[in-house]
Enzyme design. Sequence first.
Site, PDB file in Angstrom:
ATOM      1  N   ASP A   4       0.846  -1.191   0.000  1.00 14.65           N
ATOM      2  CA  ASP A   4       0.000   0.000   0.000  1.00 14.65           C
ATOM      3  C   ASP A   4       0.882   1.241   0.000  1.00 14.65           C
ATOM      4  O   ASP A   4       1.747   1.398   0.862  1.00 14.65           O
ATOM      5  CB  ASP A   4      -0.892  -0.043   1.258  1.00 14.65           C
ATOM      6  CG  ASP A   4      -1.792   1.169   1.354  1.00 14.65           C
ATOM      7  OD1 ASP A   4      -2.101   1.761   0.304  1.00 14.65           O
ATOM      8  OD2 ASP A   4      -2.167   1.520   2.487  1.00 14.65           O
ATOM      9  N   ASP A  98      -3.814   2.367  -5.213  1.00 13.00           N
ATOM     10  CA  ASP A  98      -2.491   2.325  -4.571  1.00 13.00           C
ATOM     11  C   ASP A  98      -2.282   1.105  -3.680  1.00 13.00           C
ATOM     12  O   ASP A  98      -1.440   1.106  -2.813  1.00 13.00           O
ATOM     13  CB  ASP A  98      -2.247   3.614  -3.774  1.00 13.00           C
ATOM     14  CG  ASP A  98      -3.055   3.648  -2.496  1.00 13.00           C
ATOM     15  OD1 ASP A  98      -4.163   3.096  -2.483  1.00 13.00           O
ATOM     16  OD2 ASP A  98      -2.577   4.219  -1.511  1.00 13.00           O
ATOM     17  N   GLU A  99      -3.073   0.064  -3.921  1.00 11.62           N
ATOM     18  CA  GLU A  99      -2.921  -1.145  -3.113  1.00 11.62           C
ATOM     19  C   GLU A  99      -2.897  -2.370  -4.022  1.00 11.62           C
ATOM     20  O   GLU A  99      -3.690  -2.473  -4.955  1.00 11.62           O
ATOM     21  CB  GLU A  99      -4.139  -1.342  -2.203  1.00 11.62           C
ATOM     22  CG  GLU A  99      -4.319  -0.372  -1.091  1.00 11.62           C
ATOM     23  CD  GLU A  99      -5.693  -0.615  -0.479  1.00 11.62           C
ATOM     24  OE1 GLU A  99      -5.762  -1.194   0.608  1.00 11.62           O
ATOM     25  OE2 GLU A  99      -6.690  -0.249  -1.128  1.00 11.62           O
TER      26      GLU A  99
HETATM   27 MG   LIG Z   1      -2.423   4.079   0.564  1.00 19.21          MG
END
Ligand SMILES: [Mg+2]
Length: 399
Positions: A4, A98-99
């Site tokens: 993340d 974003d993961e």
């Molecule tokens: Mg993040």
Amino acid sequence: MYIDMDAYFASVEQASRPYLRGRPIAVVGGGKRAVVVTSSYEAKRLGVKTGMTRGEAARKLPSIVFVTGRNDKYVDTCVRIHEILLRYTPEVEICSIDEFFADLTGSLLLFPSPADVAMTVKREIGERFGITCSVGIGPNKLIAKIAGESGKPDGLVVVGKEETERFMEDLPVESIPGIGKKMGTALKALGITVCRELRAFPVSVLRRRFGIWGDYLSIMARGMDPFRARDPGELPKSIGHSMTFEKDIGDRMMIRARLLELSGMVARRLRKERVVAKGFSLTWRYPDFTTFTKRITLPFYTPGGRIIYETVTGLLDSVRLKDAVRLLGVSAFNVRRSTASPPLIEGFDREERLWKAVDDVNDAFGEHSLYPATTLLCARRHWVISPAYRPGKPYPYRR
Ligand SMILES: [Mg+2]
């Protein structure tokens, strides 16, 4: 392995504009009513939170620098990070912008340990994009995610299979993905604050209170992942979307507008998966967290957003809502693969062609470039893409 990015949008901005580095910044959408989508750690530390309006953030921290979000930049970086991960394993799942989840089971023949892969990936992302990320490693996705979250920012936390129980024991239940503030409060009312207590709690009571989520809670408290990944080629059991609103909605017109939006999202997913469905359900949740679902099975299969919308509004009309709603959900079930067949309903192929065109536009220019005008009734959540946005694999978006 769960990866993340830390304060993603803000980090990307700071990395690409050196004068922003080390300063408290907030990435906001355009327009007067813009809210903070992400803030840098410098700003977070001084009390700026996601969801604050521009004004609130500026009052909290007069030295804050506002930066208007640039979706293409974030999507582009996401795609490049994805490419890096694919060098370590073909099993990479983009779970939001974003993961990522990466299955390292097969990679361990090539690398000494998962932690080794994690450190290499962290270094590579740092060198290439100038941003930090937090990594969690565990025996399943659930533990990997909780481990990753626990090490933020710039962390690396490894939880082995044997350590899982001990690792979970004293964690507050809110560390479990999917348990928000409201559900945390509901659990607290039952005397449950940490995972150990949740594990010991009778599942029958949880089920009565939270429906199917009661079962999930009990399973997750044991460190097991109730959400099995689907094999490629396997048909989804159901396809659904839900929204939790910042303000509870009582107005039927507004509820209908949201249902139109949700039906459209479900229809788009059906088309993407090349399936049709004949079962549809409407879920609503009251502010006190009680949740209801009504379902119906149609005599025919359909991929059509308008039919889904008419079906779920039909379900809505058949109930008397006792309060405003905090969540709405629309799901399709009873799914089968779609086969090209001559249109049985006059004008049906016309609508199909229309949606094909809408999909093409949204594929090329980004989600929500084109949408039904009725959904304008709903306040747009924000103009910057939601962090839950997930780009499709070969991303064709170049403006
Ligand atoms: Mg993040």
